[in-house]
Design an enzyme around this catalytic site. Sequence first.
Site, PDB file in Angstrom:
ATOM      1  N   ASP A  87       0.872  -1.170   0.000  1.00  0.00           N
ATOM      2  CA  ASP A  87       0.000   0.000   0.000  1.00  0.00           C
ATOM      3  C   ASP A  87       0.910   1.222   0.000  1.00  0.00           C
ATOM      4  O   ASP A  87       1.576   1.518   0.998  1.00  0.00           O
ATOM      5  CB  ASP A  87      -0.885  -0.010   1.245  1.00  0.00           C
ATOM      6  CG  ASP A  87      -1.820   1.186   1.314  1.00  0.00           C
ATOM      7  OD1 ASP A  87      -1.650   2.134   0.530  1.00  0.00           O
ATOM      8  OD2 ASP A  87      -2.722   1.175   2.184  1.00  0.00           O
ATOM      9  N   VAL A  88       0.959   1.939  -1.119  1.00  0.00           N
ATOM     10  CA  VAL A  88       1.926   3.028  -1.253  1.00  0.00           C
ATOM     11  C   VAL A  88       1.647   4.205  -0.330  1.00  0.00           C
ATOM     12  O   VAL A  88       2.503   5.079  -0.171  1.00  0.00           O
ATOM     13  CB  VAL A  88       1.995   3.528  -2.710  1.00  0.00           C
ATOM     14  CG1 VAL A  88       2.484   2.440  -3.638  1.00  0.00           C
ATOM     15  CG2 VAL A  88       0.644   4.081  -3.170  1.00  0.00           C
TER      16      VAL A  88
ATOM     17  N   ASN B  29       3.103   4.769 -10.404  1.00  0.00           N
ATOM     18  CA  ASN B  29       1.893   4.771 -11.211  1.00  0.00           C
ATOM     19  C   ASN B  29       0.628   4.547 -10.387  1.00  0.00           C
ATOM     20  O   ASN B  29      -0.470   4.861 -10.849  1.00  0.00           O
ATOM     21  CB  ASN B  29       2.010   3.675 -12.280  1.00  0.00           C
ATOM     22  CG  ASN B  29       0.700   3.396 -12.970  1.00  0.00           C
ATOM     23  OD1 ASN B  29       0.226   4.178 -13.772  1.00  0.00           O
ATOM     24  ND2 ASN B  29       0.091   2.252 -12.659  1.00  0.00           N
TER      25      ASN B  29
ATOM     26  N   TYR C 101      -9.881  14.596  -8.071  1.00  0.00           N
ATOM     27  CA  TYR C 101      -8.847  13.805  -8.748  1.00  0.00           C
ATOM     28  C   TYR C 101      -7.862  14.727  -9.461  1.00  0.00           C
ATOM     29  O   TYR C 101      -6.635  14.534  -9.385  1.00  0.00           O
ATOM     30  CB  TYR C 101      -9.503  12.855  -9.735  1.00  0.00           C
ATOM     31  CG  TYR C 101      -8.541  12.046 -10.572  1.00  0.00           C
ATOM     32  CD1 TYR C 101      -7.922  10.907 -10.059  1.00  0.00           C
ATOM     33  CD2 TYR C 101      -8.256  12.405 -11.893  1.00  0.00           C
ATOM     34  CE1 TYR C 101      -7.041  10.162 -10.826  1.00  0.00           C
ATOM     35  CE2 TYR C 101      -7.375  11.664 -12.665  1.00  0.00           C
ATOM     36  CZ  TYR C 101      -6.773  10.545 -12.126  1.00  0.00           C
ATOM     37  OH  TYR C 101      -5.905   9.811 -12.891  1.00  0.00           O
TER      38      TYR C 101
ATOM     39  N   LYS D 142      -3.676  15.163  -9.083  1.00  0.00           N
ATOM     40  CA  LYS D 142      -2.724  14.984 -10.175  1.00  0.00           C
ATOM     41  C   LYS D 142      -1.919  16.262 -10.432  1.00  0.00           C
ATOM     42  O   LYS D 142      -0.736  16.193 -10.804  1.00  0.00           O
ATOM     43  CB  LYS D 142      -3.455  14.522 -11.436  1.00  0.00           C
ATOM     44  CG  LYS D 142      -3.949  13.078 -11.339  1.00  0.00           C
ATOM     45  CD  LYS D 142      -2.788  12.117 -11.055  1.00  0.00           C
ATOM     46  CE  LYS D 142      -3.194  10.663 -11.084  1.00  0.00           C
ATOM     47  NZ  LYS D 142      -2.057   9.744 -10.878  1.00  0.00           N
TER      48      LYS D 142
END
Length: 265
Positions: free
Chosen positions: A63-64, A102, A170, A174
């Site tokens: 889990d990043v 990613n 979102y 980003k």
Amino acid sequence: MARFTGRTALVTGAGSGIGRAVAVAFAAEGAQVVVAGRRPEPLAETVRLIEEQGGKALAVSADVSRASDAETLVRAAADLPHPRLRSGGGTPIGSLDVAVNNAGVFRGGQPLVDLPEEDWHTQLATNVTGVFLALQAQIRRMRTQPAGGAIVNISSTFGPHTASPGAAAYSATKAAVTALSRGAALDHIRDGVRINVVSPGATETPMSLRPGETESDRAERARATLPLGRIVATQEVAAAVLYLASDDAASVVGTDLVVDGGATL
């Protein structure tokens, strides 16, 4: 070509879509690849695809958004014997040569005012904090290596380059990835760590399907609305990532490479 022979690459979010395409592409060009994600089954499929083509891969569930997991991934990559490096006693030692961050999630589809707070925090944790923690762990390792390393973060055209209804939160995450990457690139290029960004537009993944839309519907929409007349293939995004990670891009630092078929022109 085999631009990554003898190198180790780490790819997060490698269980499907862009991440899987990137991992397969690195392996095809000679890298041994650590593929990371939350669910073991999709990672196992990515490893199978790589091994079918004669490549080498290791799957690690992580889990990043947790710092400990980010460190675990770096150790897993660096612990793989490295064909180009040997200790004083001649024993192969490892290195983390390339990292591709990613992993990401999308929660939206409704106006910002209707977005549940939990969905905001979920996107922030994975898309922004996950990249921050990954960068820290990866840079700590890479700056100790004689050859340094290259990092490519996956952003999006949403946020840094355009807006879309139902994607405000979102897009904010980003845009943060792109800004974070550019700042980190400037901070650490003298450490031998090159950091860049790829920003895909609509790509052949489920995320680009609108509610109730089929792949055929999506193709028709793309023909009518996108300058290129089609959406982007995951392999095309992978090609951009491999370029930025390769020695061909040795003087490319802090760039944001847009791969969107002209949609944001």
